[in-house]
Scaffold this motif. Structure first.
Motif, PDB file in Angstrom:
ATOM      1  N   GLY A  83       0.737  -1.171   0.169  1.00 42.70           N
ATOM      2  CA  GLY A  83      -0.029  -0.125  -0.090  1.00 42.70           C
ATOM      3  C   GLY A  83       0.790   1.292  -0.252  1.00 42.70           C
ATOM      4  O   GLY A  83       0.457   2.191  -0.670  1.00 42.70           O
ATOM      5  N   GLY A 126       2.011   1.853  -3.407  1.00 41.30           N
ATOM      6  CA  GLY A 126       1.030   2.215  -4.114  1.00 41.30           C
ATOM      7  C   GLY A 126       0.770   3.545  -4.161  1.00 41.30           C
ATOM      8  O   GLY A 126       0.344   4.387  -4.990  1.00 41.30           O
ATOM      9  N   ALA A 127       0.793   4.260  -2.811  1.00 42.29           N
ATOM     10  CA  ALA A 127       0.570   5.738  -2.671  1.00 42.29           C
ATOM     11  C   ALA A 127       1.793   6.384  -3.433  1.00 42.29           C
ATOM     12  O   ALA A 127       1.484   7.655  -3.779  1.00 42.29           O
ATOM     13  CB  ALA A 127       0.822   5.895  -1.219  1.00 42.29           C
ATOM     14  N   THR A 146       0.960   6.171  -7.166  1.00 38.68           N
ATOM     15  CA  THR A 146      -0.109   6.961  -7.809  1.00 38.68           C
ATOM     16  C   THR A 146       0.526   8.414  -8.194  1.00 38.68           C
ATOM     17  O   THR A 146       0.059   9.278  -8.998  1.00 38.68           O
ATOM     18  CB  THR A 146      -1.305   7.074  -7.196  1.00 38.68           C
ATOM     19  N   GLY A 172       4.027  -2.620  -5.679  1.00 39.17           N
ATOM     20  CA  GLY A 172       2.919  -1.712  -5.310  1.00 39.17           C
ATOM     21  C   GLY A 172       3.016  -0.337  -6.285  1.00 39.17           C
ATOM     22  O   GLY A 172       2.227   0.293  -6.710  1.00 39.17           O
ATOM     23  N   GLU A 204       0.512   0.532  -9.173  1.00 44.55           N
ATOM     24  CA  GLU A 204      -0.349   1.686  -9.095  1.00 44.55           C
ATOM     25  C   GLU A 204       0.039   2.989  -9.908  1.00 44.55           C
ATOM     26  O   GLU A 204      -0.804   3.744 -10.150  1.00 44.55           O
ATOM     27  CB  GLU A 204      -0.573   2.074  -7.747  1.00 44.55           C
ATOM     28  N   GLN A 219      -5.435   4.743  -1.759  1.00 47.40           N
ATOM     29  CA  GLN A 219      -4.332   3.991  -1.227  1.00 47.40           C
ATOM     30  C   GLN A 219      -4.268   4.511   0.041  1.00 47.40           C
ATOM     31  O   GLN A 219      -4.152   3.565   1.137  1.00 47.40           O
ATOM     32  CB  GLN A 219      -3.128   4.595  -1.839  1.00 47.40           C
TER      33      GLN A 219
END
Length: 474
Positions: free
Chosen positions: A62, A65-66, A69, A116, A120, A355
């Motif tokens: 996660g 992923g943050a 993005t 991730g 993302e 996220q």
């Protein structure tokens, strides 16, 4: 039969070919999304990690992923949609195989973090592509169809992943990586770059977003308010993968029962999502989003009273209806709130809300459940749904005004050069013709030019001016 054909035409007809390539890529990618479904089981049963270590690995996914993005949104605007998406998918496929081969905890954790991030990073580019290729009037249908493909692919992936895991867990990672590569190739070859040229200010490099892009987003209160409301909805929605299985376990239900109950979510979406666009077409998006928040809140709130599989199944069906109303309206609104030259970054910030919710929802849900009890958690979800609904109704007019302003700002302006109205052809011919002899009395006759109408009516109506462009076109 005619009714079915008409429904199919209204649902899927008239969409551009490039959208269908994006849609196909979505379906293939989701059909291979094996690893996320079984990652917790893989880490604890196959690799022998503890529950806390598995939670750390998933949490790092996660975190990556943050970051992904945010960076992906910036690259989407600066570098382009196609290279960003292709690089992200290629990196994700590589890290997927690396994660499948990793053995030590540090290697698995690092692999999950990078996976991730790459996975993302593709989201803002894909979202911007979808907005680029689909006209505004068709986006509600397009996003509904894409959401349907996501859920159809994910539902099938859960079944296929179970079969693949029985043969070899590494097969999960190999197939998932392969579908990422196939998706990237389809989009790279068939869709191409979709970013259109934007008008640049003096001193600004061509093809780059304006300076202070991040500051522009952070001062966009209308957009950030919408992102905040999405974060609240996501905190409620994501309880179904964190606290719901625990609540069902407390009721004496097995993990297999949880799997069967949660499968109702995918089944209902696959069966009913294609009918949603016609249901909400022409209705206020703010009202639809408010209704979706209330329905989701009611569905999760009723979980506080559930004690049997059938009761949990009813709650899942209720909040799934809210999810089905929320998704297409959310997608079309974020598309219209994103300026064309910052579309990737706006998509990245919006994806960031998911996220953050993915990291915060299980922690917050667990704390509320431990400190206040199971009932307080689910009734709290209902309260958040109600608050979110009211906020959508209050902030809706400002969002729609912003969407209209952006549409007007991005409409192409066709310059028109004002010129003298040309004389009608007949009058012009009369002016250049040799003079007629003058006759007097009864022998006088009207000039021939009068038959064409000296007022210009035969040339297109009284006093109708024509620009140089329209005249040239004729």
């Amino acid at each position: 039969m005619r009714t079915v054909r008409g429904w199919f035409r209204d649902t899927a007809g008239g969409l551009p070919a490039r959208f269908w390539y994006l849609w196909t890529g979505t379906l293939i990618n989701r059909l291979g999304s094996f690893v996320l479904v079984f990652l917790a089981i893989y880490l604890t049963q196959e690799r022998g990690f503890s529950a806390s270590q598995a939670g750390l690995v998933i949490g790092l996914w996660g975190v990556g992923g943050a970051v992904g993005t945010t960076v992906g949104g910036m690259l989407t605007d600066r570098w382009g949609r196609r290279p960003t998406l292709f690089t992200a998918h290629l990196g994700a496929a590589t890290m997927m195989l690396t994660l499948g081969l990793a053995r030590d905890l540090w290697a698995v954790a690092l692999g999950a973090l990078l996976l991730g991030m790459f996975a993302e990073a593709a989201r803002p580019a894909f979202g911007a592509m979808m907005i680029d290729v689909v006209p505004a009037k068709d986006r509600l249908r397009a996003f509904s169809l894409n959401y349907w493909a996501i859920n159809l692919g994910f539902a099938c992936a859960a079944v296929l992943a179970g079969l693949a895991a029985q043969a070899d867990y590494l097969l999960l990672f190999v197939v998932d990586a392969a579908t990422m590569l196939v998706t990237a190739l389809i989009i790279f070859i068939k869709v191409g770059e979709t970013r259109s040229a934007v008008t640049v200010a003096p001193g600004q490099a061509k093809g780059k977003p304006p300076a202070g892009a991040l500051r522009t987003i952070l001062t966009d209160r209308v957009f950030l308010g919408f992102v905040a409301l999405n974060l609240l909805s996501a905190l409620v929605f994501l309880q179904h993968i964190s606290m719901l299985p625990i609540a069902m376990g407390d009721s004496g239900l097995t993990p297999a029962t949880y799997g069967s109950v949660i499968a109702l979510n995918g089944v209902l979406i696959v069966v009913g999502q294609l009918f949603v666009p016609r249901l909400i077409r022409g209705r206020s998006r703010s009202h639809v989003l408010a209704l979706a928040s209330v329905v989701m809140g009611v569905g999760f709130g009723l979980t506080a009273f559930a004690d049997a599989a059938w009761f949990y199944g009813i709650t899942v069906l209720i909040w799934t209806l809210g999810e089905m109303l929320n998704s297409p309206s959310n997608a079309t609104l974020i598309a219209e709130l994103s300026p064309a030259d910052l579309r990737g970054r706006y998509q990245g910030v919006f994806s960031l809300s998911w996220q953050v919710a993915g990291a915060v929802a299980p922690i917050l849900g667990g704390l509320v459940r431990e400190q206040a009890g199971n009932g307080a958690l689910w009734l709290g979800c209902a309260a958040i749904g109600a608050v979110t609904a009211v906020a959508h109704l209050v902030s809706g007019p400002a969002r729609e005004r912003r969407a209209v302003a952006l549409r007007v700002a991005t409409e192409p302006v066709v310059p028109v050069t004002a010129t003298r109205t040309p004389a009608p052809e007949a009058a012009e011919a009369a002016a250049t013709a040799p003079a007629l002899p003058v006759r007097s009395g009864a022998d006088a006759a009207p000039p021939a030019a009068d038959s064409d109408g000296a007022d210009g009516s035969a040339a297109g109506g009284p006093g109708r001016p024509r620009s140089t462009e329209s005249a040239g076109a004729r």
